[in-house]
Structure formats: structure tokens, C-alpha cells
Motif scaffolding. Structure first.
Motif, short mmCIF file in Angstrom:
data_model
loop_
_atom_site.label_atom_id
_atom_site.label_comp_id
_atom_site.label_asym_id
_atom_site.label_seq_id
_atom_site.Cartn_x
_atom_site.Cartn_y
_atom_site.Cartn_z
N VAL A 147 0.94 -1.32 -0.08
CA VAL A 147 -0.01 0.07 0.13
C VAL A 147 0.92 1.31 0.02
N GLN A 148 0.25 2.34 -0.57
CA GLN A 148 0.85 3.65 -0.41
C GLN A 148 -0.22 4.78 0.08
N ASN A 149 0.40 5.76 0.57
CA ASN A 149 -0.41 7.13 0.87
C ASN A 149 0.48 8.33 0.58
N ARG A 150 -0.26 9.29 0.10
CA ARG A 150 0.35 10.46 0.07
C ARG A 150 -0.33 11.50 0.87
N ILE A 151 0.42 12.66 1.31
CA ILE A 151 0.09 13.56 2.38
C ILE A 151 0.56 14.85 1.91
N ALA A 152 -0.22 15.58 2.12
CA ALA A 152 0.01 17.20 1.60
C ALA A 152 -0.38 17.98 2.92
N ILE A 153 0.77 18.83 3.30
CA ILE A 153 0.43 19.84 4.52
C ILE A 153 0.58 21.12 3.85
N HIS A 154 -0.28 22.33 4.12
CA HIS A 154 -0.02 23.47 3.55
C HIS A 154 -0.45 24.42 5.06
N ALA A 155 0.92 25.23 5.46
CA ALA A 155 0.60 26.08 6.72
C ALA A 155 0.60 27.41 5.97
N CYS A 156 -0.55 28.17 5.79
CA CYS A 156 -0.45 29.61 5.64
C CYS A 156 0.34 30.45 6.23
N GLU A 157 0.35 31.81 5.85
CA GLU A 157 1.12 32.72 6.53
C GLU A 157 0.93 32.99 8.23
N ASP A 158 2.16 33.10 8.91
CA ASP A 158 2.06 32.99 10.29
C ASP A 158 1.07 32.02 10.90
#
Length: 362
Positions: free
Chosen positions: A104-115
């Protein structure tokens, strides 16, 4: 698929066998299940391939072959985003549980906006094989296989804490790939603890391309029997006054093997940048194999880079001192091994995760 992973950015002599890791006939994995816990202040989405592309513009440490393998999978990816100015103390929790004979595989995306500020905790564990099937499972070429890709985008002034805890069975082959990109003043802090797994490949690349962005990375491992750990970490400095630090501490026992590649790369424009890397390895057995490659590459003059490694066995004087106080030799070794992991575990802010590590160690 045959794969080359964790390639050293500046290859050395081939006969040393440290330039990369190689895997043969790797199966194309299906998409795995992930149990998630998300605070209300953080936005969660799942995207399939038709809806949105995984952020391949951010490069990971494992390399392009892993990208190609996962592109063959039909799965999508999980995405978390925290809005500008939001600082959430409660973590996003991701629980991965792997079974034998199910790649199996998994893909994870994290987006931390300004401040903003976000903590993401990942727990990798495996289901124990049934006793009746254990012999078959442990002798198969990929009796257990899993891959995880994590991509982090930290905007101006954002702070991202990534914690990964791995406790996998002996039959698992595990690829853990991370890539991060930082804007001005962004901070990436990672803690990764490896407590089990047959063959583990870990790669991480952090692009410090904006002014005053920082990376703080702590890695701990405790390897037993014939377990192996292959690591490739790269701090890529292109922004001025950027900072990176990699601290690695681990224990090798039995016939375990470990290879750590740690690269600090100062490119043109990284004026005033500073990078540090350090590894401390404790060898408990005659049959272990340790390889450490601390590497500094430099195109810029006004930078500071430091690297070093301490590799050895327990001091005879220390052993004698503790034994004279009635502590058995085996207990001494166990105590010192646990102390290495405890030191890194204490850096984890989340009490629930610290307790999880302590249960693993017990």
C-alpha cells in the motif's frame, strides 16, 4: 519496478556502496487506509487524481523513482491546510496500520499559510502475522510493503511540527519520503523515531530558499536482529541567513545495519546561512554494520557548516561503575539504549505520543 532511492547528491566511490539504495521488482501498491483526527481549525480534503495533482513541485529525499512508482497507483492524496494567523496546539493525528501481503501507499500534503502553526503526528505500525502463516510471510520478497510521501509547504512566518513514530514488524519494507519548502521566516521542526521494521528507507529534503527560514530535525532509531535503516537527508540552502540542524542518535544491536547520508548544501545566494549535522551511534554487537556519510557542499563564501559523528561502544569504565552497583550487564545495555530514545521522545510536545513511544519501548 526496479528502483534507486536515497541517492547521495555528490556521489563518492562506488565500491563503498553508499551512493544510493536499490530495490528490485517492487510491486505497485494500492492506496492504503488512514485513520485521521483533525482539529476544527484545520481544513481537511481528499483529492483523487482527476480533481487535483499531488504537489510534485516539492522534491523529497527518496528521489524520482518513488514518485514514478506512486504515480502508477490509482490513489489520490490527503490534504490539510491551516489558515493564515491560526496557531493550533492540538495535533492532526494520522494512524497507519499495515498488513502482510498487501502493498500500500499514501500521499500526504500539508499547507501552512502565513503566520500559522500546525502539528502533524504520524504513527506507523503493523498487524502481527498469524502464527500459522508467519514462516511464509517472513520469507517472501515483499511480504509486507508500504510507502508514504509527505509534502509540506510553509508560507511566510509559518511553523510546522512533523512527528513520525515507526514500529513495524520484521517482514515490512517501508519507504518514508518527505519534502518541504519554506518561505521567508518559515520554520520546519521534525522528530522521527524508528523502533522496528525489516527494511526502512527514509528520505527528506528541505528547500530553504527564502530568507531566515529554518529546519530543525531530530532522528532516533533502535535497530535489532537483521533490521536495516537507509537514510538520506538534505538541507538545501539557497536563501540568505537560513539555518538547518540535523541531530541523529541511535543504537545498533544483533546484526542490524544502518546508513545515514546527511547533506548540507550551500548554494549561491545563501549568504549568512548556517548548517549543523551530528550523529551519535551506539554499537551493542559485533555483527552490526554502521555507515555514516556527513557531507557539506558549498558554492557560497559567507556560510558556516559543521558536521561530526560519534560512533562506539559503551565505555568500560561506565560498565564497571554500573556493574559495581549491582546492575546486570544486559540491564545496563537496555537502560542506555532506552536513554537514547527517551532523550528524543522528551522533545515531543504531545503527551499521548510520548506515552505511545514508551509503550513501544516496554
Amino acid at each position: 519496478m526496479d528502483m534507486t532511492v536515497n541517492q547521495l547528491p555528490a556521489p563518492t566511490w562506488n565500491w563503498l556502496r553508499v551512493n544510493e539504495g536499490n530495490l528490485r521488482d517492487v510491486p505497485v501498491p494500492a492506496e492504503g487506509q488512514v485513520e485521521t483526527e483533525t482539529p476544527d481549525t484545520i481544513s481537511y480534503s481528499y483529492y483523487n487524481k482527476e480533481e487535483k495533482e499531488f504537489p510534485t513541485n516539492i522534491t523529497g529525499g527518496a528521489g524520482a523513482d518513488l514518485d514514478a512508482l506512486l504515480e502508477q497507483s490509482k490513489g489520490g492524496f490527503h490534504s490539510w491546510e491551516i489558515a493564515s494567523g491560526v496557531k493550533e496546539s492540538a495535533p492532526v493525528r494520522l494512524h497507519f496500520c499495515y498488513e502482510a501481503q498487501k502493498p500500500v501507499q499514501n500521499r500526504i500534503a500539508i499547507h501552512a499559510c502565513e503566520d500559522s502553526e500546525i502539528t502533524v503526528i504520524m504513527d506507523f505500525r503493523g498487524e502481527d502475522a498469524a502464527e500459522s502463516a508467519r514462516e511464509t510471510i517472513l520469507t517472501g520478497p515483499y511480504s509486507g510493503f508500504a510507502a508514504v510521501q509527505t509534502r509540506i509547504q510553509a508560507e511566510r512566518g509559518a511553523k510546522v511540527h512533523l512527528v513520525q513514530i515507526q514500529k513495524l514488524p520484521e517482514y515490512m519494507t517501508f519507504l518514508n519520503d518527505a519534502g518541504t519548502s519554506c518561505s521567508d521566516g518559515a520554520q520546519i521542526e521534525t522528530i522521527q523515531i524508528v523502533l522496528g521494521g525489516g527494511e526502512t528507507y527514509m528520505g527528506m529534503r528541505t528547500d530553504l530558499g527564502a530568507k531566515a527560514s529554518t529546519l530543525e530535525s531530530k532522528i532516533g532509531y533502535l535497530l535489532n536482529k537483521k533490521e536495516s535503516l537507509d537514510m538520506n537527508y538534505l538541507a538545501y540552502h539557497t536563501g540568505a541567513k537560513t539555518t538547518s540542524r540535523m541531530d541523529v542518535s541511535g543504537v545498533l544491536r544483533g546484526e542490524s545495519r544502518k546508513l545515514f547520508r546527511g547533506t548540507i548544501d550551500f548554494r549561491n545566494g545563501s549568504v549568512g546561512a548556517k548548517g549543523d549535522e551530528k550523529e551519535d551511534v551506539l554499537l551493542f554487537s559485533e555483527g552490526v554494520v554502521n555507515r555514516t556519510i556527513p557531507l557539506i557542499l558549498c558554492e557560497e563564501e559567507d556560510v558556516e557548516g559543521n558536521h561530526g559523528a560519534t560512533i562506539g561502544r559503551l565505555d568500560d569504565a561506565l560498565l564497571f561503575y554500573l556493574a559495581s552497583r549491582g546492575i546486570e550487564e544486559q540491564e545496563i545495555y537496555e537502560m542506555m539504549a532506552r536513554a537514547r530514545i527517551d532523550a528524543i521522545c522528551s522533545e515531543i510536545s504531545d503527551e499521548k505520543t510520548r506515552e505511545l513511544v514508551q509503550r513501544y519501548l516496554a
